[in-house]
Scaffold this motif. Sequence first.
Motif, PDB file in Angstrom:
ATOM      1  N   ARG A  38      73.104  27.278  71.500  1.00 12.20           N
ATOM      2  CA  ARG A  38      72.286  27.464  70.286  1.00 12.20           C
ATOM      3  C   ARG A  38      72.951  26.819  69.079  1.00 12.20           C
ATOM      4  O   ARG A  38      72.310  26.107  68.306  1.00 12.20           O
ATOM      5  CB  ARG A  38      72.068  28.951  70.009  1.00 12.20           C
ATOM      6  CG  ARG A  38      71.117  29.671  70.934  1.00 12.20           C
ATOM      7  CD  ARG A  38      70.595  30.958  70.281  1.00 12.20           C
ATOM      8  NE  ARG A  38      71.654  31.724  69.659  1.00 12.20           N
ATOM      9  CZ  ARG A  38      72.324  32.709  70.250  1.00 12.20           C
ATOM     10  NH1 ARG A  38      72.048  33.031  71.502  1.00 12.20           N
ATOM     11  NH2 ARG A  38      73.260  33.373  69.613  1.00 12.20           N
ATOM     12  N   ASP A  39      74.241  27.081  68.909  1.00  9.34           N
ATOM     13  CA  ASP A  39      74.955  26.526  67.761  1.00  9.34           C
ATOM     14  C   ASP A  39      74.994  25.001  67.820  1.00  9.34           C
ATOM     15  O   ASP A  39      74.863  24.327  66.793  1.00  9.34           O
ATOM     16  CB  ASP A  39      76.384  27.075  67.708  1.00  9.34           C
ATOM     17  CG  ASP A  39      76.436  28.542  67.311  1.00  9.34           C
ATOM     18  OD1 ASP A  39      75.388  29.091  66.892  1.00  9.34           O
ATOM     19  OD2 ASP A  39      77.523  29.150  67.437  1.00  9.34           O
ATOM     20  N   ALA A  40      75.167  24.452  69.023  1.00  7.35           N
ATOM     21  CA  ALA A  40      75.204  22.994  69.171  1.00  7.35           C
ATOM     22  C   ALA A  40      73.867  22.380  68.795  1.00  7.35           C
ATOM     23  O   ALA A  40      73.805  21.345  68.112  1.00  7.35           O
ATOM     24  CB  ALA A  40      75.591  22.621  70.598  1.00  7.35           C
ATOM     25  N   MET A  41      72.758  22.995  69.226  1.00  3.08           N
ATOM     26  CA  MET A  41      71.429  22.480  68.875  1.00  3.08           C
ATOM     27  C   MET A  41      71.156  22.627  67.386  1.00  3.08           C
ATOM     28  O   MET A  41      70.513  21.759  66.778  1.00  3.08           O
ATOM     29  CB  MET A  41      70.356  23.187  69.700  1.00  3.08           C
ATOM     30  CG  MET A  41      70.351  22.802  71.163  1.00  3.08           C
ATOM     31  SD  MET A  41      68.924  23.439  72.082  1.00  3.08           S
ATOM     32  CE  MET A  41      69.342  25.186  72.191  1.00  3.08           C
ATOM     33  N   ALA A  42      71.642  23.709  66.790  1.00  4.06           N
ATOM     34  CA  ALA A  42      71.406  23.951  65.366  1.00  4.06           C
ATOM     35  C   ALA A  42      72.039  22.880  64.488  1.00  4.06           C
ATOM     36  O   ALA A  42      71.588  22.637  63.357  1.00  4.06           O
ATOM     37  CB  ALA A  42      71.935  25.333  64.974  1.00  4.06           C
ATOM     38  N   GLU A  43      73.077  22.215  64.992  1.00  2.00           N
ATOM     39  CA  GLU A  43      73.754  21.162  64.223  1.00  2.00           C
ATOM     40  C   GLU A  43      73.000  19.835  64.245  1.00  2.00           C
ATOM     41  O   GLU A  43      73.330  18.927  63.478  1.00  2.00           O
ATOM     42  CB  GLU A  43      75.162  20.941  64.787  1.00  2.00           C
ATOM     43  CG  GLU A  43      76.087  22.137  64.636  1.00  2.00           C
ATOM     44  CD  GLU A  43      77.411  21.918  65.338  1.00  2.00           C
ATOM     45  OE1 GLU A  43      77.614  20.795  65.865  1.00  2.00           O
ATOM     46  OE2 GLU A  43      78.237  22.844  65.355  1.00  2.00           O
ATOM     47  N   GLN A  44      71.984  19.717  65.107  1.00  2.00           N
ATOM     48  CA  GLN A  44      71.279  18.442  65.273  1.00  2.00           C
ATOM     49  C   GLN A  44      70.086  18.357  64.320  1.00  2.00           C
ATOM     50  O   GLN A  44      69.234  19.240  64.305  1.00  2.00           O
ATOM     51  CB  GLN A  44      70.794  18.290  66.718  1.00  2.00           C
ATOM     52  CG  GLN A  44      71.843  18.578  67.766  1.00  2.00           C
ATOM     53  CD  GLN A  44      73.090  17.748  67.620  1.00  2.00           C
ATOM     54  OE1 GLN A  44      73.026  16.520  67.526  1.00  2.00           O
ATOM     55  NE2 GLN A  44      74.246  18.408  67.613  1.00  2.00           N
ATOM     56  N   GLU A  45      70.027  17.295  63.552  1.00  2.00           N
ATOM     57  CA  GLU A  45      68.933  17.135  62.591  1.00  2.00           C
ATOM     58  C   GLU A  45      67.593  16.881  63.273  1.00  2.00           C
ATOM     59  O   GLU A  45      66.545  17.155  62.692  1.00  2.00           O
ATOM     60  CB  GLU A  45      69.257  15.988  61.632  1.00  2.00           C
ATOM     61  CG  GLU A  45      70.441  16.272  60.712  1.00  2.00           C
ATOM     62  CD  GLU A  45      70.683  15.150  59.736  1.00  2.00           C
ATOM     63  OE1 GLU A  45      69.947  14.125  59.820  1.00  2.00           O
ATOM     64  OE2 GLU A  45      71.593  15.280  58.887  1.00  2.00           O
ATOM     65  N   ASP A  46      67.640  16.373  64.516  1.00  2.00           N
ATOM     66  CA  ASP A  46      66.400  16.025  65.205  1.00  2.00           C
ATOM     67  C   ASP A  46      66.002  17.064  66.256  1.00  2.00           C
ATOM     68  O   ASP A  46      65.208  16.779  67.141  1.00  2.00           O
ATOM     69  CB  ASP A  46      66.531  14.660  65.881  1.00  2.00           C
ATOM     70  CG  ASP A  46      67.568  14.661  67.010  1.00  2.00           C
ATOM     71  OD1 ASP A  46      68.446  15.558  67.005  1.00  2.00           O
ATOM     72  OD2 ASP A  46      67.490  13.783  67.887  1.00  2.00           O
ATOM     73  N   MET A  47      66.530  18.293  66.130  1.00  2.00           N
ATOM     74  CA  MET A  47      66.293  19.276  67.175  1.00  2.00           C
ATOM     75  C   MET A  47      65.962  20.635  66.581  1.00  2.00           C
ATOM     76  O   MET A  47      66.603  21.095  65.634  1.00  2.00           O
ATOM     77  CB  MET A  47      67.541  19.371  68.070  1.00  2.00           C
ATOM     78  CG  MET A  47      67.294  19.838  69.475  1.00  2.00           C
ATOM     79  SD  MET A  47      68.788  19.628  70.521  1.00  2.00           S
ATOM     80  CE  MET A  47      68.822  17.827  70.708  1.00  2.00           C
ATOM     81  N   GLU A  48      64.935  21.272  67.152  1.00  2.00           N
ATOM     82  CA  GLU A  48      64.594  22.659  66.828  1.00  2.00           C
ATOM     83  C   GLU A  48      64.606  23.443  68.133  1.00  2.00           C
ATOM     84  O   GLU A  48      64.211  22.926  69.178  1.00  2.00           O
ATOM     85  CB  GLU A  48      63.200  22.763  66.205  1.00  2.00           C
ATOM     86  CG  GLU A  48      63.016  21.986  64.917  1.00  2.00           C
ATOM     87  CD  GLU A  48      61.570  22.061  64.435  1.00  2.00           C
ATOM     88  OE1 GLU A  48      60.863  23.035  64.789  1.00  2.00           O
ATOM     89  OE2 GLU A  48      61.147  21.131  63.733  1.00  2.00           O
ATOM     90  N   ILE A 247      71.778  15.340  77.396  1.00  2.00           N
ATOM     91  CA  ILE A 247      71.008  15.968  78.479  1.00  2.00           C
ATOM     92  C   ILE A 247      69.657  16.437  77.961  1.00  2.00           C
ATOM     93  O   ILE A 247      68.610  16.195  78.570  1.00  2.00           O
ATOM     94  CB  ILE A 247      71.806  17.140  79.089  1.00  2.00           C
ATOM     95  CG1 ILE A 247      72.948  16.602  79.962  1.00  2.00           C
ATOM     96  CG2 ILE A 247      70.906  18.073  79.889  1.00  2.00           C
ATOM     97  CD1 ILE A 247      73.917  17.663  80.444  1.00  2.00           C
ATOM     98  N   ILE A 248      69.665  17.095  76.820  1.00  2.00           N
ATOM     99  CA  ILE A 248      68.416  17.604  76.247  1.00  2.00           C
ATOM    100  C   ILE A 248      67.518  16.461  75.806  1.00  2.00           C
ATOM    101  O   ILE A 248      66.310  16.447  76.109  1.00  2.00           O
ATOM    102  CB  ILE A 248      68.718  18.555  75.067  1.00  2.00           C
ATOM    103  CG1 ILE A 248      69.406  19.834  75.585  1.00  2.00           C
ATOM    104  CG2 ILE A 248      67.437  18.903  74.308  1.00  2.00           C
ATOM    105  CD1 ILE A 248      69.936  20.735  74.487  1.00  2.00           C
ATOM    106  N   ARG A 249      68.074  15.489  75.117  1.00  2.00           N
ATOM    107  CA  ARG A 249      67.249  14.376  74.617  1.00  2.00           C
ATOM    108  C   ARG A 249      66.644  13.571  75.768  1.00  2.00           C
ATOM    109  O   ARG A 249      65.483  13.181  75.709  1.00  2.00           O
ATOM    110  CB  ARG A 249      68.079  13.473  73.705  1.00  2.00           C
ATOM    111  CG  ARG A 249      68.439  14.121  72.367  1.00  2.00           C
ATOM    112  CD  ARG A 249      69.096  13.144  71.415  1.00  2.00           C
ATOM    113  NE  ARG A 249      69.360  13.765  70.126  1.00  2.00           N
ATOM    114  CZ  ARG A 249      70.518  14.264  69.749  1.00  2.00           C
ATOM    115  NH1 ARG A 249      71.571  14.177  70.568  1.00  2.00           N
ATOM    116  NH2 ARG A 249      70.671  14.838  68.561  1.00  2.00           N
ATOM    117  N   TRP A 250      67.431  13.310  76.817  1.00  2.00           N
ATOM    118  CA  TRP A 250      66.905  12.543  77.944  1.00  2.00           C
ATOM    119  C   TRP A 250      65.755  13.315  78.604  1.00  2.00           C
ATOM    120  O   TRP A 250      64.697  12.729  78.894  1.00  2.00           O
ATOM    121  CB  TRP A 250      67.991  12.248  78.972  1.00  2.00           C
ATOM    122  CG  TRP A 250      67.467  11.404  80.091  1.00  2.00           C
ATOM    123  CD1 TRP A 250      67.446  10.030  80.161  1.00  2.00           C
ATOM    124  CD2 TRP A 250      66.814  11.862  81.286  1.00  2.00           C
ATOM    125  NE1 TRP A 250      66.835   9.611  81.308  1.00  2.00           N
ATOM    126  CE2 TRP A 250      66.436  10.711  82.028  1.00  2.00           C
ATOM    127  CE3 TRP A 250      66.518  13.119  81.805  1.00  2.00           C
ATOM    128  CZ2 TRP A 250      65.766  10.797  83.257  1.00  2.00           C
ATOM    129  CZ3 TRP A 250      65.851  13.207  83.029  1.00  2.00           C
ATOM    130  CH2 TRP A 250      65.491  12.069  83.736  1.00  2.00           C
TER     131      TRP A 250
END
Length: 255
Positions: A38-48, A247-250
């Motif tokens: 969760r914390d890793a995704m929260a740091e991404q500007e292109d991810m919710e 992994i998530i983006r792909w």
Amino acid sequence: MSIKVLYCGDTQVNMTTHAKGIDTWTFTYYSDSAKWLRDAMAEQEDMEYTHIPNERVIAEMPDTLEKFQEYDVVILSDCGYNNVVLQPGNTRPFRIPMGPDRVQALYDYVQQGGGLIMVGGWLSYSGMQGKAMYSGTKVEELLPVRCMPRGADDRMEITAGYMMEIEDPDHPITKGIDWSIPYCLLGYNKTTLREDAHLLASYNGDVQMAVRQVGKGRSLSYCSDVTPHWAGNFFDHPQYKELWMRIIRWTAGAL
């Protein structure tokens, strides 16, 4: 445009009973292993992201194609099949029918362009004592791997630790990651690779990471864990977070 992620699982309630002669007491505490991702995704500007803890998956996971299509990728991590297939109403007061066919909705979602990631754990794939129960289901049909048969315990506990062998260092997920930096994984779920899947990483001949095109969608199997204990000290790899965001983006079709 943001990548929208639905993340289900990686939480549990732990209960321990202590006995000192005739006297006993019980401790109960909550484990939130999902915090790291969760914390890793929260740091991404292109991810919710939306995270549904295990104890709320039955009630809150989408149960129609339209609801799943609000997301670009679904992650199932240490979230057994019972949580996915059942819906509120399986205990009194009964609700008949219980609701839409959530598993079919997830299947159609991926076939029509959605992404699915299954992360390993004691309640992923076949799981501990076969209790994860994904073998023989429509969810398994979406994965790059086949699970061990129903009832089989698929856990491979590698207490001495191991590193993955990268089978395709040029794939968008693995390319540019420094795989020479030592790290230690401690286990994984044993699966077999499908004929139309693509193997990215292995250990001792077993699948560690694989991808697959499924209809218009994509699926990815990561057979070790994103969190302890199987993740070992892979957390310390300087590109571990980058690997998971790839992994998530792909799988979402954005890489």
